[in-house]
Scaffold this active site. Structure first.
Site, PDB file in Angstrom:
ATOM      1  N   THR A  52      39.061  96.056 -36.137  1.00 35.95           N
ATOM      2  CA  THR A  52      40.497  95.843 -36.306  1.00 35.95           C
ATOM      3  C   THR A  52      40.770  96.237 -37.737  1.00 35.95           C
ATOM      4  O   THR A  52      39.852  96.274 -38.547  1.00 35.95           O
ATOM      5  CB  THR A  52      40.848  94.347 -36.088  1.00 35.95           C
TER       6      THR A  52
ATOM      7  N   ARG B  42      44.193  93.497 -21.275  1.00 34.36           N
ATOM      8  CA  ARG B  42      43.811  92.362 -22.125  1.00 34.36           C
ATOM      9  C   ARG B  42      44.508  92.472 -23.483  1.00 34.36           C
ATOM     10  O   ARG B  42      44.533  93.535 -24.099  1.00 34.36           O
ATOM     11  CB  ARG B  42      42.295  92.351 -22.314  1.00 34.36           C
ATOM     12  N   VAL B  43      45.084  91.392 -23.945  1.00 33.51           N
ATOM     13  CA  VAL B  43      45.714  91.364 -25.264  1.00 33.51           C
ATOM     14  C   VAL B  43      44.953  90.358 -26.118  1.00 33.51           C
ATOM     15  O   VAL B  43      44.727  89.225 -25.688  1.00 33.51           O
ATOM     16  CB  VAL B  43      47.200  90.968 -25.164  1.00 33.51           C
ATOM     17  N   GLY B  44      44.551  90.770 -27.308  1.00 35.06           N
ATOM     18  CA  GLY B  44      43.782  89.891 -28.186  1.00 35.06           C
ATOM     19  C   GLY B  44      44.673  89.091 -29.124  1.00 35.06           C
ATOM     20  O   GLY B  44      45.861  88.883 -28.857  1.00 35.06           O
TER      21      GLY B  44
ATOM     22  N   THR C 188      40.260  89.268 -38.030  1.00 36.97           N
ATOM     23  CA  THR C 188      39.464  90.205 -37.234  1.00 36.97           C
ATOM     24  C   THR C 188      38.278  89.466 -36.649  1.00 36.97           C
ATOM     25  O   THR C 188      37.607  88.716 -37.353  1.00 36.97           O
ATOM     26  CB  THR C 188      38.971  91.399 -38.070  1.00 36.97           C
ATOM     27  N   GLY C 189      38.059  89.675 -35.378  1.00 38.87           N
ATOM     28  CA  GLY C 189      36.928  89.009 -34.739  1.00 38.87           C
ATOM     29  C   GLY C 189      37.207  88.767 -33.273  1.00 38.87           C
ATOM     30  O   GLY C 189      38.035  89.458 -32.669  1.00 38.87           O
TER      31      GLY C 189
ATOM     32  N   GLY D 216      38.843  87.811 -30.463  1.00 40.92           N
ATOM     33  CA  GLY D 216      40.266  87.505 -30.374  1.00 40.92           C
ATOM     34  C   GLY D 216      40.619  86.282 -29.545  1.00 40.92           C
ATOM     35  O   GLY D 216      41.564  85.552 -29.874  1.00 40.92           O
TER      36      GLY D 216
HETATM   37  N1  ASP Z   1      40.451  90.608 -32.946  1.00 40.55           N
HETATM   38  C1  ASP Z   1      40.394  91.852 -32.223  1.00 40.55           C
HETATM   39  C2  ASP Z   1      40.646  91.578 -30.781  1.00 40.55           C
HETATM   40  O1  ASP Z   1      40.139  90.631 -30.268  1.00 40.55           O
HETATM   41  C3  ASP Z   1      39.100  92.555 -32.370  1.00 40.55           C
HETATM   42  C4  ASP Z   1      38.485  92.474 -33.714  1.00 40.55           C
HETATM   43  O2  ASP Z   1      39.115  92.170 -34.696  1.00 40.55           O
HETATM   44  O3  ASP Z   1      37.302  92.719 -33.858  1.00 40.55           O
HETATM   45  O4  ASP Z   1      41.316  92.346 -30.162  1.00 40.55           O
END
Ligand code: ASP
Length: 307
Positions: free
Chosen positions: A174, A202-204, A225-226, A228
């Site tokens: 992200t 899918r929506v994060g 970020t991570g 979601g």
């Molecule tokens: N947070 C983002 C999501 O879940 C992915 C990410 O940041 O690594 O869509």
């Protein structure tokens, strides 16, 4: 002119063991370009909202990061992008989800904020607003990268064999920016392709205000970020603001607490960048690395990948 800016290119960093010297240089250069783009706005007295938008556009244009060009693929081989922007001065926000077409999805989120009475739009009407705003659109060839396509094939192979994908570089990614401008206003912007092999539709957390993106001058601006789903269930970004407001914690302590004590024990691998209206910055993460960097009127530009 006082200002500060932080960016991230995702907590799904490449494993240190796979990082070649050439790639390392390219990641640092990509982060630096984003910081320079945002700083150019702030240095000239521009506002935090324009700075985070400019920084995220630069990261979306860089194919190494999972947003805009270089976004990951869904399980059926499509790219569906989520993004959000929030202005801490007014708490206005705009977001899009599952979008494909605009070269810079963050500009589509901003168009929703500025051209409609709504916070989030999806589908055809979101695309129409983006078109009406005059945004540049690109085709599949522009957004495609072989590395993301190969990552999808690997993940699908592993899934078919019932193996768990333990490489965070494949699962995550992200981009985001947070800024504080000379008037003490903060803003946040986040943009993503989501997670590799995510289900279509899918929506994060990224476009969900209070989950992956948040900004309020009274507390802080946050871009996450991570994983979601966990960021969303723990309302990670809003929780950092809430800890500052209710417990009086500094931004660094509040961000650290949420990343290490709310997200980490609950399978919420990842990190955040957070900034307050004095320009203090926290960049905690609970995984191997997070592409990140910062710059300020009295802080030289610096970029990092691992601890
Ligand atoms: N947070 C983002 C999501 O879940 C992915 C990410 O940041 O690594 O869509």
């Amino acid at each position: 002119m006082t200002y500060a800016l932080a960016v991230h290119g995702g907590a799904g960093t490449i494993l240190k063991s796979n990082l070649t010297p050439e790639l390392e240089v390219a990641y640092h250069a990509g982060l630096a370009r984003a910081l320079e783009a945002g700083e150019a706005v702030l240095k000239n007295g521009g506002d935090a909202l324009d700075a985070v938008t400019a920084a995220v556009c630069a990261l979306e244009d860089e194919p190494l990061f999972n947003a805009g060009r270089g976004a990951v693929f869904t399980s059926d081989g499509k790219q569906e992008m989520d993004s959000a922007v929030m202005d801490g001065a007014s708490r206005r926000a705009g977001a899009v989800a599952g979008l494909f077409g605009p070269r810079n999805p963050i500009l589509a989120a901003r168009a929703i904020m500025e051209r409609t009475d709504h916070v989030m739009l999806i589908g055809e009407n979101a695309l129409r607003i983006a078109r009406d705003a005059g945004l540049t659109f690109e085709d599949e060839a522009y957004f495609f990268t072989q590395a993301r396509w190969d990552a999808l094939q690997n993940t699908l192979d592993m899934r078919a064999k019932g193996e768990e994908d333990d490489d965070p570089a494949r699962r995550h990614g992200t981009v985001g920016a947070v800024a504080c401008d000379a008037n003490g206003h903060v803003a946040a912007a986040t943009s993503t392709g989501g997670m590799t092999a995510k289900a279509p539709g899918r929506v994060g957390d990224t476009p969900v205000i209070g989950a992956g993106t948040f900004a309020d001058d009274a507390t802080c601006a946050v871009s996450g970020t991570g994983h979601g789903e966990i960021f969303t269930r723990w309302t990670a970004a809003a929780e950092i603001g809430a800890r500052m407001r209710h417990l009086g914690e500094p931004v660094t302590t509040a961000a650290e607490h949420v990343v290490m004590h709310d997200l980490a024990p609950n399978d919420g691998s990842g990190g955040v960048i957070a900034i307050d209206a004095q320009g203090r910055i926290g960049m905690p993460f609970n995984c191997e690395g997070m592409y990140r960097g910062m710059v300020g009127h009295d802080t030289p530009l610096s970029t990092f990948i691992y601890r």
